[in-house]
Design a protein around this motif. Sequence first.
Motif, mmCIF file in Angstrom:
data_model
loop_
_atom_site.group_PDB
_atom_site.id
_atom_site.type_symbol
_atom_site.label_atom_id
_atom_site.label_comp_id
_atom_site.label_asym_id
_atom_site.label_seq_id
_atom_site.Cartn_x
_atom_site.Cartn_y
_atom_site.Cartn_z
ATOM 1 N N ARG A 1 36.597 2.727 48.379
ATOM 2 C CA ARG A 1 37.584 1.417 48.496
ATOM 3 C C ARG A 1 38.613 1.033 48.908
ATOM 4 O O ARG A 1 38.773 0.789 47.650
ATOM 5 N N ARG A 2 39.367 1.843 49.729
ATOM 6 C CA ARG A 2 40.456 2.231 49.793
ATOM 7 C C ARG A 2 40.698 2.696 51.208
ATOM 8 O O ARG A 2 39.706 2.979 51.882
ATOM 9 N N PRO B 1 31.335 4.774 40.142
ATOM 10 C CA PRO B 1 32.558 3.986 40.082
ATOM 11 C C PRO B 1 31.487 2.676 40.906
ATOM 12 O O PRO B 1 30.734 1.953 41.551
ATOM 13 N N SER B 2 32.522 1.253 40.743
ATOM 14 C CA SER B 2 32.099 -0.378 41.446
ATOM 15 C C SER B 2 33.164 -0.148 42.195
ATOM 16 O O SER B 2 34.292 -0.278 42.110
ATOM 17 N N ASP B 3 32.881 -1.396 43.164
ATOM 18 C CA ASP B 3 33.748 -1.978 43.568
ATOM 19 C C ASP B 3 34.466 -3.101 42.535
ATOM 20 O O ASP B 3 34.556 -3.470 41.551
ATOM 21 N N SER B 4 34.699 -3.955 43.252
ATOM 22 C CA SER B 4 35.696 -5.602 42.964
ATOM 23 C C SER B 4 35.237 -6.041 41.218
ATOM 24 O O SER B 4 35.275 -6.871 40.711
ATOM 25 N N SER C 1 35.116 5.320 53.233
ATOM 26 C CA SER C 1 35.646 3.810 52.814
ATOM 27 C C SER C 1 34.669 3.011 52.147
ATOM 28 O O SER C 1 35.667 2.506 51.019
ATOM 29 N N ARG C 2 33.899 2.969 51.684
ATOM 30 C CA ARG C 2 33.044 1.951 51.138
ATOM 31 C C ARG C 2 32.343 2.677 49.249
ATOM 32 O O ARG C 2 32.714 2.132 48.991
ATOM 33 N N TYR C 3 32.696 4.052 49.606
ATOM 34 C CA TYR C 3 32.606 4.272 48.401
ATOM 35 C C TYR C 3 34.263 3.793 47.636
ATOM 36 O O TYR C 3 34.312 4.352 46.295
ATOM 37 N N THR D 1 29.550 -3.604 40.781
ATOM 38 C CA THR D 1 29.035 -3.184 41.854
ATOM 39 C C THR D 1 29.281 -1.950 42.243
ATOM 40 O O THR D 1 29.786 -1.275 42.308
ATOM 41 N N PRO D 2 27.995 -0.883 41.549
ATOM 42 C CA PRO D 2 28.047 0.254 42.181
ATOM 43 C C PRO D 2 28.456 0.252 42.959
ATOM 44 O O PRO D 2 27.639 0.129 44.149
ATOM 45 N N ALA D 3 29.650 1.375 42.993
ATOM 46 C CA ALA D 3 29.987 2.013 44.856
ATOM 47 C C ALA D 3 28.615 2.285 45.638
ATOM 48 O O ALA D 3 28.080 3.593 44.655
#
Length: 133
Positions: A53-54, A2-5, A49-51, A8-10
């Motif tokens: 992104r919700r 998974p990655s953020d917007s 939350s960081r993982y 970058t890897p979450a």
Amino acid sequence: MPSDSGGTPAPIEARLLEMVFPDHTNHLGTLFGGQALAWMDKAAFIAASRYARRSVVTARSEQVDFRLPIRQGQLVEAVARIVEVGRSSMQVEVELIAEDLLSGEREPCTRGRFVMIALDARGRPTAVPSLPA
């Protein structure tokens, strides 16, 4: 993975530091269990939350083991790790490690698992990315 917007890897881990002051302790000078749970839930919330992104909420806390007392004046590190992911749920293992600031001695004291649920904009459970293999 998974990655953020930004691609970058979450992150699957979060670490928080808290100091045990007198207002966090019971009559024996050790950390209140409820305060320990609050710090653990906060760390689980941040990790999830960081993982995802919700927005996330706590659905359940499971199997919290208070192994050793945490004393007034100690530094507490909360380490939260995403260990399992369902469709909208994330299981987060959280450990509290007490540190004596003068000697540097560290001891794992408390461990627990929290189930966090990711929510969409309407407050309904929504899918989260799978954990990397």
